[in-house]
Design an enzyme around this catalytic site. Sequence first.
Site, mmCIF file in Angstrom:
data_model
loop_
_atom_site.group_PDB
_atom_site.id
_atom_site.type_symbol
_atom_site.label_atom_id
_atom_site.label_comp_id
_atom_site.label_asym_id
_atom_site.label_seq_id
_atom_site.Cartn_x
_atom_site.Cartn_y
_atom_site.Cartn_z
ATOM 1 C CB SER A 8 -0.751 0.071 1.553
ATOM 2 O OG SER A 8 -1.011 1.266 1.089
ATOM 3 C CG ASP A 35 -5.356 2.029 1.539
ATOM 4 O OD1 ASP A 35 -6.376 1.729 1.078
ATOM 5 O OD2 ASP A 35 -3.750 1.821 1.608
ATOM 6 C CG MET A 37 -8.508 6.837 3.421
ATOM 7 S SD MET A 37 -7.201 7.453 4.831
ATOM 8 C CE MET A 37 -6.416 5.562 4.752
ATOM 9 C CG ASP A 175 -6.440 -3.056 3.076
ATOM 10 O OD1 ASP A 175 -5.122 -2.774 3.730
ATOM 11 O OD2 ASP A 175 -6.719 -2.383 3.002
HETATM 12 C C1 DX5 Z 1 -6.404 0.851 5.962
HETATM 13 C C2 DX5 Z 1 -5.969 0.626 4.662
HETATM 14 C C3 DX5 Z 1 -4.910 0.038 4.447
HETATM 15 C C4 DX5 Z 1 -3.491 0.642 5.036
HETATM 16 C C5 DX5 Z 1 -3.195 -0.308 5.314
HETATM 17 O O1 DX5 Z 1 -7.886 1.976 5.970
HETATM 18 O O2 DX5 Z 1 -7.013 0.425 4.077
HETATM 19 O O3 DX5 Z 1 -4.217 -0.271 2.629
HETATM 20 O O4 DX5 Z 1 -3.129 1.035 4.411
HETATM 21 O O5 DX5 Z 1 -1.852 -0.267 6.354
HETATM 22 P P1 DX5 Z 1 -0.561 -1.416 7.224
HETATM 23 O O6 DX5 Z 1 -0.319 -1.939 6.233
HETATM 24 O O7 DX5 Z 1 0.321 -0.117 7.516
HETATM 25 O O8 DX5 Z 1 -1.874 -1.805 8.433
HETATM 26 ZN ZN ZN Z 2 -6.295 -0.483 1.821
#
Ligand code: DX5
Ligand code: ZN
Length: 217
Positions: A8, A35, A37, A175
């Site tokens: 990611s 990702d 948001m 994830d």
């Molecule tokens: C969280 C995202 C993930 C995030 C994971 O809302 O959807 O994809 O980037 O990050 P790690 O691997 O650090 O938990």
């Molecule tokens: Zn994600």
Amino acid sequence: MAHLIAPSILAADFGNLQRDVEMLNASQADWIHVDVMDGAFVPNISFGFPVLNAVNKIATKPLDVHLMIEDPDRYIKAFAEAGAHNITVHYEACPNLHRTIQYIKEQGCTAGVALNPHSRVDLLRDVVTDLDLVLIMSVNPGFGGQKFIENTYNKLHDIRSISALSNPKLLIEVDGGVDMNNANKLINAGANLLVAGSSVFSSANPTDAIAQLKSIK
Ligand code: DX5
Ligand code: ZN
């Protein structure tokens, strides 16, 4: 099926994004997880089209776009045009989920649905044959670097059973909080696509971290 790795870029160094995407291009990463948001569906804002377009120009691997946004139908066409290979929307953000899934496919993308930690896998039974991918959130969406939720293993078993019966080609993505301590157990529980943010980009050698996740049997 051998499992896939999708680092990611939320955990990348945005001051050196080109360098980090080129690292992913040269690594054993299969997909690049993106990702998005909106500060409404989740309590954080990440990035939008200008960043995605920049990544798309550099990336040589499929972009796996995870939309943590309200009413994603408004932007699905734009994400497809910005280079998404797969588009995943949240079950919790889609009152007309079946229609949204068809719309993603009409744009030429594969279609995924993500489930928050509180949403039962059973909720997807009636659309699972329409899906290319189910994303099981193993943290609450919104931030990288959070603690992995142990109940995820139960959910992976559940979705694997449903998939075995009605859609054997389904990609089962996990994830949040994925690292070398839990990756093996996640794959054994049914995951075949691992997202990893912090565990890759905080590592002293991200390329090696990806290779290690990929080499798990
Ligand atoms: C969280 C995202 C993930 C995030 C994971 O809302 O959807 O994809 O980037 O990050 P790690 O691997 O650090 O938990
Ligand atoms: Zn994600």
